[in-house]
Structure formats: C-alpha cells, structure tokens
Design an enzyme around this catalytic site. Structure first.
Site, mmCIF file in Angstrom:
data_model
loop_
_atom_site.group_PDB
_atom_site.id
_atom_site.type_symbol
_atom_site.label_atom_id
_atom_site.label_comp_id
_atom_site.label_asym_id
_atom_site.label_seq_id
_atom_site.Cartn_x
_atom_site.Cartn_y
_atom_site.Cartn_z
ATOM 1 N N ARG A 58 1.019 -1.059 0.097
ATOM 2 C CA ARG A 58 -0.096 -0.113 0.089
ATOM 3 C C ARG A 58 0.898 1.231 0.077
ATOM 4 N NH1 ARG A 58 -4.619 -2.746 3.629
ATOM 5 N NH2 ARG A 58 -4.981 -4.217 1.734
ATOM 6 N N GLU A 202 -13.300 -14.028 11.771
ATOM 7 C CA GLU A 202 -13.516 -13.353 10.409
ATOM 8 C C GLU A 202 -13.512 -14.409 9.162
ATOM 9 O OE1 GLU A 202 -10.747 -10.165 9.606
ATOM 10 O OE2 GLU A 202 -11.755 -9.841 7.464
ATOM 11 N N LYS A 244 -17.130 -11.236 12.276
ATOM 12 C CA LYS A 244 -16.709 -10.132 11.337
ATOM 13 C C LYS A 244 -16.949 -10.729 9.876
ATOM 14 C CE LYS A 244 -12.778 -7.473 9.840
ATOM 15 N NZ LYS A 244 -11.682 -6.553 10.433
ATOM 16 N N SER A 286 -14.676 -4.472 5.324
ATOM 17 C CA SER A 286 -14.831 -3.570 4.030
ATOM 18 C C SER A 286 -14.683 -4.155 2.789
ATOM 19 C CB SER A 286 -14.425 -2.204 4.074
ATOM 20 O OG SER A 286 -12.989 -1.942 4.366
ATOM 21 N N GLY A 287 -13.645 -5.067 2.863
ATOM 22 C CA GLY A 287 -13.201 -5.945 1.605
ATOM 23 C C GLY A 287 -12.946 -5.339 0.272
ATOM 24 N N GLY A 288 -12.473 -4.327 0.298
ATOM 25 C CA GLY A 288 -12.578 -3.539 -1.029
ATOM 26 C C GLY A 288 -13.557 -2.697 -1.635
ATOM 27 N N ARG A 318 -9.274 -0.801 4.892
ATOM 28 C CA ARG A 318 -9.240 0.113 3.915
ATOM 29 C C ARG A 318 -10.264 1.166 3.832
ATOM 30 N NH1 ARG A 318 -8.969 -4.603 -0.215
ATOM 31 N NH2 ARG A 318 -10.057 -5.834 1.477
HETATM 32 P P1 13P Z 1 -10.944 -4.268 5.028
HETATM 33 O O1 13P Z 1 -11.941 -3.608 5.629
HETATM 34 O O2 13P Z 1 -9.855 -3.570 4.280
HETATM 35 O O3 13P Z 1 -11.451 -5.505 4.082
HETATM 36 O O4 13P Z 1 -9.971 -4.844 6.257
HETATM 37 C C1 13P Z 1 -10.632 -5.510 7.282
HETATM 38 C C2 13P Z 1 -9.544 -6.676 7.749
HETATM 39 O O5 13P Z 1 -9.559 -6.681 9.035
HETATM 40 C C3 13P Z 1 -9.160 -7.758 6.867
HETATM 41 O O6 13P Z 1 -8.934 -8.869 7.669
#
Ligand code: 13P
Length: 375
Positions: A58, A202, A244, A286-288, A318
């Site tokens: 990043r 998660e 999550k 948030s996953g992108g 992110r």
């Molecule tokens: P994102 O919200 O960027 O998907 O990251 C959350 C996270 O903890 C991924 O493991």
C-alpha cells in the site's frame, strides 16, 4: 474405533466434553465486558493489522518508503486521530505494531488504552494454499497459538482476530475449503477464550470475481452455517465472541451492480438466518468496497426494520484508512490532514452504526476541540 460425535455429552450436546469446557457464559464476565465494549453504542473497530508485506504494497503504490519507522509513524498518526475514541472502540494491531511505541516513548497498546480504546491483535499467520484444492486457501497459525496468545495478552491485547478467506468462482468454494477454514476459526476462537481474549471470527467471502449478489449470498450462507457448526463443536462461548463477516455484494467484475438497499436487505437476511442471537456483535469488514459505499451500506443495514438481535457495526481496514494514507503520503507536514481524514471516516461510520449517517456528514468540518492533537 468409532468417532465420539454421537456420545451423549454435557448439556444435551452430542459430544462428550470436560465439565470445565462449555458454552455457558458464566465465569466469562471479563470477556463479555470486553466484547460489549467493542460494540458499544455508536462505536466500531479500526483494523490496522496489515502485515508488513501488505502495508509495504500500500505504501509503495503511493511512493512511500516502507521502513519500520515509516510504518510506526503511520500507525501513530492513526492512533492519535482527533476524537478517535468517541467512535473507535478498539484497534486491531499486528505483531510488529503491538511491540512499537509512539514518538513519546509510550507503547502503542498503552497509548490506545489511555484513550479508552481496546488494543487487539491479528494472530493468524495468513491464508496458505490448501493442499489438493487449487486456487483455495486455508488460514494457518494454530501451531504454538496458545503461547503466542499468552504473550499478546501480556503485551496488552484484550481481543484477537483470525481471517479465513473464501474465493468464489470455477466451482469454488469447495466443501473441503469451507470446512477446513471453519474448523481452524473455531479452534482459534476456543484458544482465545481459554487465554482470556475475545475472538473476532472473520470468515471473508472475497469480492473478487464476476458472480452476482445471489451467489455471494448463497456462499456466505453456507460459510456462516459451517462456521457456527464448528464453533458449537469446539465449545466456543458465543456471548464472548464477535463475528466479522463480509456484506452480501456482487463480485467486483459483475456487470449488474446492486443498489444500497438490495445489499443491505440481502446482508441482513443472510445474517438473520445464520448468526445466533447470543453473539453480541457483528462488525463488518470492508473488503475492498468504496469507502463511502461501505458506510452507506452499514447505515442502510441499521435502518432496515425487523429484528436485529446483535449490534451491527464496523471493523474496517481500507474503508477507514485509505483516505488517511493518501492524505499523509509519508510526509510529516501532512500528519494533521491524515488524522482528520481518518476521523471523518470514523465519524461517518460511527453514525452509520446507528443508522444516522447522511451525505452532509461528508462535508462537515471538524470542530475546534477535535484539533487538539494537531497543536
Ligand atoms: P478491510 O476492511 O480492508 O477488508 O480489512 C478488514 C480486515 O481486517 C481484513 O482482515
């Protein structure tokens, strides 16, 4: 020899278990309090647990050199954002960061705790190729986990995170992948509770691919069912964990976009089917997703009518950090704008966790008190 899965066990379960193990929340008051605090009203979690290679990627995309100290400076910026504690209940750290300190010399876990923010820690060691199942992964990190958890507890962590990755497409995910990841998540969660840490469980169904929203819902449905079966089998106390999950969204290459309301309705429907009411909180990744869309989705989910037995909030990486990272760009003089960019996303998501977010909030200027860290 037969497997003991059908022996009569404690509490009418199907598996024999020692009297000390069990699904009862009694004796878990400390964990229940931590879990409740993490999903306190109007608050959510900042996921700042990118591994060194991920954060380096990043940084490099923005031309920022990735060194131990640049990563430390970036994390310090995030952890000192104005009024962060008003909306950030906890921060997920990773191995490098939990051992680092602010420029004042105060270790990061203490810096957070002093603001009333609970430090947490990513404890998986990453998604690795699943033998025999090309293109699929299983998340590793169980070996030696008990000792690592004890060490992290000593360093000030009160909760942990383990991310399983499920990919859609070409017949994937396989049952082998879903079950292997569910089992690992449940073993991790049981170890966390034994070591006095609240597990964040998660299971992430990735957005990669051209699949439609219906496929995401079907796969997430099956994944969550497998995860809660595994958690039950391992005796994880549901009251002392947080889930999550991903939201139910179309694949990022899907030609048919989904409306905000459609995403929210599918997500809530899926969660209602699969997540027991005993779980205190659901905190989305948030996953992108685009950052503002991730906020709008969370807001809409919280505005939908009908039963929601869990608190629904965020644990974004992110979607909270991207604007802050760009605003900072690796330059000291941009630290105040970086902090403010994080604070804005945090405030918007805090409001979305109450269903009180509006577009106007995106324009809102911070008040003077919120500048206290800049001077
Ligand atoms: P994102 O919200 O960027 O998907 O990251 C959350 C996270 O903890 C991924 O493991």
């Amino acid at each position: 020899m037969s497997i003991s899965a059908n022996e009569p066990g404690q509490g009418g379960g199907t598996t024999a278990r020692p009297a000390s193990a069990g699904r009862s929340p009694s004796g878990q008051e400390g964990l229940l309090a931590v879990a409740a605090g993490l999903v306190a009203r109007g608050k959510g979690i900042l996921a700042a647990d990118e591994t060194v290679p991920t954060l380096t990627r990043r940084f490099e995309a923005l031309g920022i050199p990735s060194t131990q100290d640049s990563r430390r400076a970036y994390r310090e910026m995030l952890f000192t954002a104005p009024a962060a504690a008003d909306v950030i209940s906890g921060v997920i750290l990773q191995d490098e960061t939990i051992r680092q300190s602010a420029s004042s010399g105060v270790p990061f876990p203490q810096l957070l705790a002093a603001q009333g923010i609970v430090p947490g820690i990513k404890v998986d060691t990453g998604a690795k190729p699943l033998a025999g199942w090309p293109g699929e992964t299983v998340t590793e990190g169980l070996d030696g986990l008990r000792d690592r958890l004890a060490e992290y507890r000593g360093l000030g962590a009160h909760f942990a995170k383990w991310r399983a990755v499920i990919r859609i497409g070409d017949g994937r995910p396989s049952r082998a992948c879903v079950e292997a990841n569910a089992h690992a998540l449940a073993r991790y969660a049981a170890l966390c509770q034994e070591q006095n840490l609240v597990p964040i469980v998660e299971p992430e169904v990735l957005m990669d691919g051209a699949h439609g929203i219906g496929t995401c819902e079907d796969v997430t449905d099956a994944v969550l069912a497998a995860v809660f079966r595994a958690l039950h089998e391992q005796g994880v106390v549901l009251e002392a964990m947080l889930l999550k999950p991903n939201m139910i969204v179309p694949g990022e290459d899907c030609p048919e976009p989904a409306a905000i309301h459609e995403v929210a309705a599918a997500t809530l429907r899926c969660l209602r089917r699969q997540v027991p009411a005993a779980v205190p909180g659901i905190i989305f990744l948030s996953g992108g997703q685009d950052a503002r869309l991730a906020t709008a989705h969370l807001n809409e989910i919280n505005r939908l009518p009908g039963a929601k037995p869990w608190t629904i909030s965020f644990s974004y990486g992110r979607a909270l950090q991207d604007a802050a990272l760009t605003a900072w760009g690796g330059l000291d003089e941009n630290l105040p704008s970086g902090r403010e960019a994080l604070a804005l996303r945090a405030r918007c998501n805090g409001a979305a966790s109450l269903g009180a977010y509006s577009d106007e909030m995106e324009q809102a200027r911070p008040n003077a008190a919120q500048h206290r860290h800049d001077h």
